[in-house]
Design a protein around this motif. Structure first.
Motif, PDB file in Angstrom:
ATOM      1  N   GLU A  93       0.873  -1.178   0.000  1.00  0.00           N
ATOM      2  CA  GLU A  93       0.000   0.000   0.000  1.00  0.00           C
ATOM      3  C   GLU A  93       0.906   1.222   0.000  1.00  0.00           C
ATOM      4  O   GLU A  93       1.774   1.351   0.864  1.00  0.00           O
ATOM      5  N   ALA A 101      -1.350  13.948   9.345  1.00  0.00           N
ATOM      6  CA  ALA A 101      -2.622  13.547   9.959  1.00  0.00           C
ATOM      7  C   ALA A 101      -2.518  12.051  10.278  1.00  0.00           C
ATOM      8  O   ALA A 101      -1.531  11.404   9.922  1.00  0.00           O
ATOM      9  N   LEU A 104       0.560   9.032  11.151  1.00  0.00           N
ATOM     10  CA  LEU A 104       1.850   9.745  11.213  1.00  0.00           C
ATOM     11  C   LEU A 104       1.962  10.540  12.519  1.00  0.00           C
ATOM     12  O   LEU A 104       3.018  10.533  13.162  1.00  0.00           O
ATOM     13  N   PHE A 179      -3.480  10.039   1.040  1.00  0.00           N
ATOM     14  CA  PHE A 179      -4.258   8.971   0.402  1.00  0.00           C
ATOM     15  C   PHE A 179      -3.417   7.702   0.324  1.00  0.00           C
ATOM     16  O   PHE A 179      -2.189   7.741   0.466  1.00  0.00           O
ATOM     17  N   LYS A 180      -4.132   6.598   0.087  1.00  0.00           N
ATOM     18  CA  LYS A 180      -3.488   5.290  -0.098  1.00  0.00           C
ATOM     19  C   LYS A 180      -3.864   4.773  -1.476  1.00  0.00           C
ATOM     20  O   LYS A 180      -5.031   4.869  -1.875  1.00  0.00           O
ATOM     21  N   CYS A 202      -8.816   8.273   0.856  1.00  0.00           N
ATOM     22  CA  CYS A 202      -8.172   9.601   0.855  1.00  0.00           C
ATOM     23  C   CYS A 202      -8.658  10.381   2.078  1.00  0.00           C
ATOM     24  O   CYS A 202      -9.820  10.249   2.461  1.00  0.00           O
ATOM     25  N   ARG A 203      -7.799  11.223   2.655  1.00  0.00           N
ATOM     26  CA  ARG A 203      -8.303  12.240   3.602  1.00  0.00           C
ATOM     27  C   ARG A 203      -8.563  13.506   2.806  1.00  0.00           C
ATOM     28  O   ARG A 203      -7.655  14.020   2.136  1.00  0.00           O
ATOM     29  N   ARG A 223     -14.322   6.827  11.364  1.00  0.00           N
ATOM     30  CA  ARG A 223     -13.322   6.400  12.353  1.00  0.00           C
ATOM     31  C   ARG A 223     -13.516   7.134  13.671  1.00  0.00           C
ATOM     32  O   ARG A 223     -13.381   6.563  14.745  1.00  0.00           O
TER      33      ARG A 223
HETATM   34  P1  TMP Z   1      -3.105   6.480   8.139  1.00  0.00           P
HETATM   35  O1  TMP Z   1      -2.858   7.901   8.562  1.00  0.00           O
HETATM   36  O2  TMP Z   1      -4.099   5.772   9.000  1.00  0.00           O
HETATM   37  O3  TMP Z   1      -1.825   5.715   7.964  1.00  0.00           O
HETATM   38  O4  TMP Z   1      -3.796   6.565   6.687  1.00  0.00           O
HETATM   39  C1  TMP Z   1      -3.168   7.205   5.616  1.00  0.00           C
HETATM   40  C2  TMP Z   1      -4.111   7.226   4.415  1.00  0.00           C
HETATM   41  O5  TMP Z   1      -4.366   5.924   3.936  1.00  0.00           O
HETATM   42  C3  TMP Z   1      -5.492   7.823   4.706  1.00  0.00           C
HETATM   43  O6  TMP Z   1      -5.881   8.622   3.599  1.00  0.00           O
HETATM   44  C4  TMP Z   1      -6.403   6.651   4.825  1.00  0.00           C
HETATM   45  C5  TMP Z   1      -5.759   5.618   3.938  1.00  0.00           C
HETATM   46  N1  TMP Z   1      -5.907   4.255   4.437  1.00  0.00           N
HETATM   47  C6  TMP Z   1      -6.527   3.309   3.650  1.00  0.00           C
HETATM   48  O7  TMP Z   1      -6.986   3.593   2.551  1.00  0.00           O
HETATM   49  N2  TMP Z   1      -6.622   2.037   4.150  1.00  0.00           N
HETATM   50  C7  TMP Z   1      -6.132   1.671   5.351  1.00  0.00           C
HETATM   51  O8  TMP Z   1      -6.242   0.505   5.728  1.00  0.00           O
HETATM   52  C8  TMP Z   1      -5.478   2.675   6.148  1.00  0.00           C
HETATM   53  C9  TMP Z   1      -4.923   2.337   7.494  1.00  0.00           C
HETATM   54  C10 TMP Z   1      -5.381   3.941   5.649  1.00  0.00           C
END
Ligand code: TMP
Ligand code: ASP
Length: 251
Positions: A93, A101, A104, A179-180, A202-203, A223
């Motif tokens: 990922e 945010a 982190l 985002f991921k 995405c945030r 969340r």
């Molecule tokens: P995090 O701050 O929880 O590491 O998340 C970073 C970004 O990744 C955030 O935009 C939410 C996304 N994300 C996913 O899409 N799937 C996941 O399982 C997690 C933990 C985060």
């Protein structure tokens, strides 16, 4: 008549189901209303989420494809079905953060809201059983998941996606915090953007709202139990459709 027929279920994830079709080079992704967080410790059904994420992802993939970003996307069918090219998903990922945010700020002495320039790129090992742990360079090498050349290609593609998404969401009046993404290899070995791009992954903050809870338009509402999750996703959809081509119907 439809251009394809559905085959067996190939895989069920937390938010989507992937089905075979009668074409070897097409799979059908069904977006579900299931919402999960914290590695599925928290679960809910959010009516309308599947349709919204399917539409938002399709809009974003349309725009990325128009800008020359390689993706698995082929089109949509109905409100929560997306047709894509089958890919071998690389179990990594890729997270890009433009503003600090989430995890982190829990793991590092960095205040939420701190701009990150250049954007921070982190790789995580995609495996729920291990809680998707952060990868180090050495662990990546140890696992042998990708070659150094592939790793560079993955990071280059992720940074290109970030630049494109920053432009897209800025035009939509949204702030892309982080985002991921997931990447895959097609049958011919092409590296492409896969999975989805939505408020689940995405945030996104409303650029016109200052309050640090009210501005949240992504899965952090779920969340953090802030309520109004589907309404927030609806707001993202409305804004994104103003700056992306209309998704093509597959078939
Ligand atoms: P995090 O701050 O929880 O590491 O998340 C970073 C970004 O990744 C955030 O935009 C939410 C996304 N994300 C996913 O899409 N799937 C996941 O399982 C997690 C933990 C985060
Ligand atoms: N996608 C993860 C889960 O479903 C975590 C998250 O997005 O917060 O549990």
């Amino acid at each position: 008549m439809s251009a394809y027929t559905l085959g067996p279920l190939l895989y069920e994830g937390k938010a989507k189901r992937v089905h075979a079709t009668n074409h070897d080079d097409v799979v059908a992704v069904e977006y579900k209303d299931d919402a999960t967080a914290f590695n599925a410790l928290k679960k809910a059904q959010l009516a309308g989420k599947g349709e919204l994420n399917c539409r938002i992802s399709a809009l974003v993939f349309e725009r990325l494809a128009a800008r020359g970003v390689p993706t698995h996307y082929l089109g949509v069918d109905g409100s929560n079905w997306m047709l894509v090219r089958p890919v071998r998903v690389i179990p990594i990922e890729v997270v890009i953060r433009n503003i600090a945010a989430g995890s982190l700020c829990k793991q590092m002495p960095i205040g939420a809201g701190t701009p990150l320039d250049p954007p921070l790129l982190d790789l995580y090992y995609k495996d729920d059983a291990f809680g998707d742990p952060l990868l180090t360079e050495a662990r990546l090498e140890l696992l042998g998941l990708v070659s150094p050349v592939q790793r560079q290609a993955i990071e280059d593609l992720a940074r290109l996606v970030n630049r494109e998404l920053l432009e897209l969401f800025t035009e939509a009046g949204l702030i892309l915090v982080d985002f991921k993404i997931e990447l895959g290899l097609t049958q011919s070995g092409e590296l492409v953007l896969a999975d989805e791009i939505s408020p689940d992954t995405c945030r996104l903050w409303d650029g016109a709202v200052a309050d640090d809870q009210d501005r949240i338009l992504d899965k952090d509402r779920f969340r953090q139990d802030l309520g109004g999750v589907v309404e927030a996703y609806g707001q993202v959809c409305k804004r994104v459709q103003g700056v992306c081509p209309e998704p093509r119907h597959y078939g």
